[in-house]
Scaffold this active site. Structure first.
Site, PDB file in Angstrom:
ATOM      1  N   LYS A  22       0.852  -1.204   0.000  1.00 38.65           N
ATOM      2  CA  LYS A  22       0.000   0.000   0.000  1.00 38.65           C
ATOM      3  C   LYS A  22       0.879   1.241   0.000  1.00 38.65           C
ATOM      4  O   LYS A  22       0.654   2.176  -0.773  1.00 38.65           O
ATOM      5  CB  LYS A  22      -0.884  -0.003   1.253  1.00 38.65           C
ATOM      6  CG  LYS A  22      -1.555   1.323   1.564  1.00 38.65           C
ATOM      7  CD  LYS A  22      -2.440   1.270   2.784  1.00 38.65           C
ATOM      8  CE  LYS A  22      -1.711   1.499   4.054  1.00 38.65           C
ATOM      9  NZ  LYS A  22      -1.410   2.897   4.399  1.00 38.65           N
ATOM     10  N   ASN A  23       1.894   1.247   0.878  1.00 37.55           N
ATOM     11  CA  ASN A  23       2.675   2.470   1.079  1.00 37.55           C
ATOM     12  C   ASN A  23       3.696   2.725  -0.025  1.00 37.55           C
ATOM     13  O   ASN A  23       4.351   3.763  -0.026  1.00 37.55           O
ATOM     14  CB  ASN A  23       3.340   2.450   2.454  1.00 37.55           C
ATOM     15  CG  ASN A  23       2.304   2.582   3.562  1.00 37.55           C
ATOM     16  OD1 ASN A  23       1.122   2.848   3.288  1.00 37.55           O
ATOM     17  ND2 ASN A  23       2.715   2.372   4.790  1.00 37.55           N
ATOM     18  N   ARG A  91      -4.925  10.679   4.332  1.00 38.04           N
ATOM     19  CA  ARG A  91      -3.787  11.564   4.526  1.00 38.04           C
ATOM     20  C   ARG A  91      -2.773  11.422   3.398  1.00 38.04           C
ATOM     21  O   ARG A  91      -2.180  12.392   2.937  1.00 38.04           O
ATOM     22  CB  ARG A  91      -3.133  11.219   5.857  1.00 38.04           C
ATOM     23  CG  ARG A  91      -1.761  11.781   5.976  1.00 38.04           C
ATOM     24  CD  ARG A  91      -1.081  11.469   7.258  1.00 38.04           C
ATOM     25  NE  ARG A  91       0.328  11.718   7.120  1.00 38.04           N
ATOM     26  CZ  ARG A  91       0.854  12.925   7.030  1.00 38.04           C
ATOM     27  NH1 ARG A  91       0.075  13.973   7.089  1.00 38.04           N
ATOM     28  NH2 ARG A  91       2.151  13.074   6.888  1.00 38.04           N
ATOM     29  N   CYS A 115      -5.105  12.221  12.858  1.00 36.23           N
ATOM     30  CA  CYS A 115      -5.783  10.921  12.975  1.00 36.23           C
ATOM     31  C   CYS A 115      -5.422  10.360  14.350  1.00 36.23           C
ATOM     32  O   CYS A 115      -4.651  10.936  15.102  1.00 36.23           O
ATOM     33  CB  CYS A 115      -5.369   9.983  11.856  1.00 36.23           C
ATOM     34  SG  CYS A 115      -3.641   9.557  11.938  1.00 36.23           S
ATOM     35  N   ARG A 120      -0.647  14.859  12.315  1.00 40.39           N
ATOM     36  CA  ARG A 120       0.062  14.449  11.098  1.00 40.39           C
ATOM     37  C   ARG A 120       0.491  15.694  10.321  1.00 40.39           C
ATOM     38  O   ARG A 120      -0.076  16.030   9.290  1.00 40.39           O
ATOM     39  CB  ARG A 120      -0.832  13.549  10.249  1.00 40.39           C
ATOM     40  CG  ARG A 120      -1.369  12.324  10.957  1.00 40.39           C
ATOM     41  CD  ARG A 120      -0.293  11.340  11.389  1.00 40.39           C
ATOM     42  NE  ARG A 120       0.396  10.710  10.304  1.00 40.39           N
ATOM     43  CZ  ARG A 120      -0.031   9.620   9.662  1.00 40.39           C
ATOM     44  NH1 ARG A 120      -1.191   9.102   9.989  1.00 40.39           N
ATOM     45  NH2 ARG A 120       0.669   9.099   8.691  1.00 40.39           N
ATOM     46  N   ASP A 123       4.707  20.069   7.726  1.00 40.06           N
ATOM     47  CA  ASP A 123       5.629  21.214   7.682  1.00 40.06           C
ATOM     48  C   ASP A 123       6.920  20.896   6.931  1.00 40.06           C
ATOM     49  O   ASP A 123       7.462  21.743   6.200  1.00 40.06           O
ATOM     50  CB  ASP A 123       5.947  21.698   9.100  1.00 40.06           C
ATOM     51  CG  ASP A 123       6.490  20.581   9.973  1.00 40.06           C
ATOM     52  OD1 ASP A 123       5.842  19.510  10.061  1.00 40.06           O
ATOM     53  OD2 ASP A 123       7.577  20.742  10.551  1.00 40.06           O
ATOM     54  N   LEU A 124       7.405  19.655   7.045  1.00 42.07           N
ATOM     55  CA  LEU A 124       8.672  19.304   6.375  1.00 42.07           C
ATOM     56  C   LEU A 124       8.464  19.198   4.860  1.00 42.07           C
ATOM     57  O   LEU A 124       9.337  19.584   4.072  1.00 42.07           O
ATOM     58  CB  LEU A 124       9.210  17.984   6.939  1.00 42.07           C
ATOM     59  CG  LEU A 124       9.538  18.002   8.435  1.00 42.07           C
ATOM     60  CD1 LEU A 124       9.864  16.604   8.949  1.00 42.07           C
ATOM     61  CD2 LEU A 124      10.695  18.965   8.730  1.00 42.07           C
ATOM     62  N   ASP A 306       4.692   0.701  12.185  1.00 40.24           N
ATOM     63  CA  ASP A 306       3.469   0.072  11.666  1.00 40.24           C
ATOM     64  C   ASP A 306       3.307  -1.374  12.134  1.00 40.24           C
ATOM     65  O   ASP A 306       2.289  -1.996  11.848  1.00 40.24           O
ATOM     66  CB  ASP A 306       3.448   0.105  10.130  1.00 40.24           C
ATOM     67  CG  ASP A 306       3.295   1.519   9.619  1.00 40.24           C
ATOM     68  OD1 ASP A 306       3.504   1.734   8.410  1.00 40.24           O
ATOM     69  OD2 ASP A 306       2.978   2.409  10.428  1.00 40.24           O
ATOM     70  N   ARG A 398      -8.824  -0.481   4.679  1.00 38.68           N
ATOM     71  CA  ARG A 398      -7.979   0.570   4.098  1.00 38.68           C
ATOM     72  C   ARG A 398      -6.628   0.012   3.684  1.00 38.68           C
ATOM     73  O   ARG A 398      -6.044   0.474   2.714  1.00 38.68           O
ATOM     74  CB  ARG A 398      -7.748   1.692   5.125  1.00 38.68           C
ATOM     75  CG  ARG A 398      -8.913   2.616   5.356  1.00 38.68           C
ATOM     76  CD  ARG A 398      -8.459   3.805   6.146  1.00 38.68           C
ATOM     77  NE  ARG A 398      -7.220   4.310   5.593  1.00 38.68           N
ATOM     78  CZ  ARG A 398      -6.303   4.961   6.317  1.00 38.68           C
ATOM     79  NH1 ARG A 398      -6.498   5.182   7.592  1.00 38.68           N
ATOM     80  NH2 ARG A 398      -5.189   5.393   5.759  1.00 38.68           N
TER      81      ARG A 398
HETATM   82  C1  EPZ Z   1       4.217   6.923   6.303  1.00 38.06           C
HETATM   83  O1  EPZ Z   1       3.431   7.974   6.828  1.00 38.06           O
HETATM   84  C2  EPZ Z   1       3.311   5.697   6.258  1.00 38.06           C
HETATM   85  N1  EPZ Z   1       2.169   5.966   5.391  1.00 38.06           N
HETATM   86  C3  EPZ Z   1       2.826   5.355   7.664  1.00 38.06           C
HETATM   87  O2  EPZ Z   1       2.074   4.147   7.560  1.00 38.06           O
HETATM   88  C4  EPZ Z   1       4.053   5.097   8.543  1.00 38.06           C
HETATM   89  O3  EPZ Z   1       3.610   4.844   9.868  1.00 38.06           O
HETATM   90  C5  EPZ Z   1       4.958   6.337   8.536  1.00 38.06           C
HETATM   91  O4  EPZ Z   1       5.336   6.647   7.170  1.00 38.06           O
HETATM   92  C6  EPZ Z   1       6.242   6.114   9.335  1.00 38.06           C
HETATM   93  O5  EPZ Z   1       6.938   5.019   8.806  1.00 38.06           O
HETATM   94  C7  EPZ Z   1       2.338   5.915   4.046  1.00 38.06           C
HETATM   95  O6  EPZ Z   1       3.414   5.665   3.544  1.00 38.06           O
HETATM   96  C8  EPZ Z   1       1.108   6.148   3.208  1.00 38.06           C
HETATM   97  P1  EPZ Z   1       6.177  10.355   8.327  1.00 38.06           P
HETATM   98  P2  EPZ Z   1       3.994   9.490   6.782  1.00 38.06           P
HETATM   99  O7  EPZ Z   1       6.079  11.621   7.580  1.00 38.06           O
HETATM  100  O8  EPZ Z   1       4.929   9.654   5.657  1.00 38.06           O
HETATM  101  C9  EPZ Z   1       6.509  13.609  11.701  1.00 38.06           C
HETATM  102  C10 EPZ Z   1       0.211   2.772   7.788  1.00 38.06           C
HETATM  103  O9  EPZ Z   1      -0.250   2.225   8.801  1.00 38.06           O
HETATM  104  N2  EPZ Z   1       6.380  14.594  10.614  1.00 38.06           N
HETATM  105  O10 EPZ Z   1       7.308   9.419   8.020  1.00 38.06           O
HETATM  106  O11 EPZ Z   1       2.832  10.390   6.889  1.00 38.06           O
HETATM  107  C11 EPZ Z   1       5.257  12.760  11.893  1.00 38.06           C
HETATM  108  O12 EPZ Z   1       4.314  13.430  12.717  1.00 38.06           O
HETATM  109  C12 EPZ Z   1       0.663   4.211   7.863  1.00 38.06           C
HETATM  110  O13 EPZ Z   1       0.350   2.207   6.664  1.00 38.06           O
HETATM  111  C13 EPZ Z   1       6.568  15.951  10.884  1.00 38.06           C
HETATM  112  O14 EPZ Z   1       6.814  16.341  12.027  1.00 38.06           O
HETATM  113  O15 EPZ Z   1       4.814   9.553   8.150  1.00 38.06           O
HETATM  114  C14 EPZ Z   1       5.825  11.517  12.543  1.00 38.06           C
HETATM  115  O16 EPZ Z   1       5.990  11.747  13.920  1.00 38.06           O
HETATM  116  C15 EPZ Z   1       0.371   4.840   9.215  1.00 38.06           C
HETATM  117  N3  EPZ Z   1       6.450  16.848   9.871  1.00 38.06           N
HETATM  118  C16 EPZ Z   1       7.188  11.354  11.877  1.00 38.06           C
HETATM  119  O17 EPZ Z   1       7.525  12.660  11.353  1.00 38.06           O
HETATM  120  C17 EPZ Z   1       6.180  16.449   8.582  1.00 38.06           C
HETATM  121  O18 EPZ Z   1       6.106  17.323   7.679  1.00 38.06           O
HETATM  122  C18 EPZ Z   1       7.219  10.355  10.745  1.00 38.06           C
HETATM  123  O19 EPZ Z   1       6.140  10.674   9.891  1.00 38.06           O
HETATM  124  C19 EPZ Z   1       5.998  15.080   8.324  1.00 38.06           C
HETATM  125  C20 EPZ Z   1       6.109  14.165   9.353  1.00 38.06           C
END
Ligand code: EPZ
Length: 420
Positions: A22-23, A91, A115, A120, A123-124, A306, A398
């Protein structure tokens, strides 16, 4: 809304073929917006999340065809505004921002909601787009961006919780059509990011360093269509291996990349299970008493966030005290309250869960809250005494292709009932 009933106490055995990731599919589907030419993607899982993404692509003007696991997308003409009523439901739709900015030089996408696993932010993502020369405004719940032309830059996308997976994907998809070279420091190295980089390079992009913390992207004028096989879903594979550990007599997952789930198989080995690996399969078998663990979620190649909920289900009936620390989404513990309803002894202290293994769990009506928590409740129900009734199973649909049917094929007594 459907419910899933799990009749506990029936051991699992046998082999399950793992679906496409999925991801990986979600950002790769978004990347098809970067070319006018058709792209053919195989092993796209049939999930509500991937189907939402297809709806978004069609709203944006792309032609989409799906023939079982193969999806063809042709984005000859592209609108630059993604519709709120579809985007708000998922998202990951935020990852159309990069391709729209690169292709249309503007993009309007609604801000993703938070969520249950936590805030979520993006900003980055926005920092990266600004670094490439986009003007970014957040207004009325939308992100609006435009640029006169993206220019390569040196960017650092590492946040306080480490790298961002979709942020790395998004900025990489914008940078491939920027003028000049972009360096992304602090990049995510997940296999799904590597799969996206491989797909983009097959479209004619010039990306080096995928799978490391440093990406170097040389911008090109345009990209062409291509074909691609989506990698296997390492989290689905891990979920089935943990199901096999919870109550299996030998469960094999096939069509997997063992290296992608080594953090999970290492944890299961440390917990006392026997792991056998071939080139594209992994088997988990009981091997005496299982042992309590200390686990800490980390960015890849560390233990994946995950898989945290699924491990809680296993460790809730593992003798001793296990300690899990959630470093990526510190609030990602919604599943624990439901497991406690089933008799688990768990204490939460900030980002850490202390799990005192109990003799057995008891079936109870529980509520799914997010994708992985829901799967964890099914796993807990597999071994519990009695029937576990899981509501709001749309969370499961999902991210898992027919989870109940696949577990049933392994011997679980599990049924999906239409609820009012
Ligand atoms: C991806 O989400 C995955 N989703 C998530 O899987 C997974 O848990 C996550 O990566 C971490 O591995 C998809 O790929 C569709 P992040 P993502 O940006 O990219 C913080 C599932 O169950 N952050 O890597 O949205 C954030 O809050 C889902 O399949 C910022 O602070 O996660 C978190 O604490 C759930 N600012 C950390 O970084 C930003 O701009 C990692 O988030 C972006 C993220």
């Amino acid at each position: 809304m459907d419910k899933i009933l799990v009749h506990g106490g029936h051991p699992l055995s046998g082999s399950i073929k793992i679906s496409g990731s999925k991801n990986s599919a979600l950002p790769i589907l978004a990347a098809t917006l970067l070319t006018k030419e058709p792209c053919v993607l195989r092993h796209v899982p049939d999930l509500s999340d991937t189907n939402y993404m297809l709806q978004i692509l069609m709203h944006l003007g792309a032609e989409v065809e799906r023939a079982s696991g193969t999806v063809t997308v042709k984005a000859e003409k592209v609108e630059s505004t993604a519709p709120y009523d579809v985007v708000r439901r998922m998202r990951a739709s935020v990852c159309v921002l990069g391709p729209l900015l690169a292709r249309c030089k503007e993009a309007t996408v609604s801000l993703p909601g938070g969520c249950v696993i936590g805030d979520r932010p993006i900003d980055l993502h926005l920092l990266g787009f600004e670094g490439l020369g986009a003007a970014v405004r957040v207004e009325a719940g939308n992100v609006r961006m435009f640029t006169t032309g993206l220019k390569g830059a040196v960017l650092n996308l590492r946040g306080k919780f480490g790298p961002t997976v979709l942020g790395t994907d998004n900025v990489m998809m914008a940078a491939v059509l920027a003028e000049g070279t972009t360096v992304i420091e602090g990049a995510a190295a997940e296999p799904e990011v590597v799969d996206l980089a491989n797909f983009l390079n097959k479209m004619g992009a010039k990306i080096e360093g995928a799978g490391t913390r440093r990406l170097i992207i040389e911008g090109v004028k345009e990209l062409h269509g291509t074909e691609h096989d989506i990698i296997p879903d390492r989290i689905e594979a891990g979920t089935f291996l943990v199901a096999g550990a919870v109550c299996g007599h030998g469960v094999t997952v096939t069509r997997v990349v063992p290296e992608h789930i080594s953090a999970v198989t290492d944890a299961l080995t440390e917990a006392g299970f026997k792991i056998e690996t071939t080139e594209n399969s992994v088997t988990v078998s009981p091997n005496g008493a299982s042992k309590a663990l200390e686990l800490s979620t980390q960015p890849y190649p560390g233990f994946p966030t995950d898989m945290q909920a699924q491990m809680c289900a296993l460790l809730s009936t593992t003798e001793g005290i296990s300690v899990i620390t959630e470093n990526i989404f510190p609030q990602r513990y919604m599943h624990l309250a439901e497991m406690k309803r089933m008799g688990a002894h768990i204490q939460i202290e900030g980002p850490t869960a202390l799990i005192q293994g109990v003799e057995k769990l008891y079936g109870a009506p529980v509520m799914a809250s997010d994708l992985r928590a829901s799967a964890a409740l099914v796993l807990a129900g597999l071994k519990a005494e009695g029937i576990t009734e899981i509501s709001r199973v749309y969370h499961i649909d999902r991210g898992y292709e027919h989870l109940d049917e696949k577990l049933g094929a392994l011997g679980a007594h599990i049924e999906r009932v239409k609820a009012d």
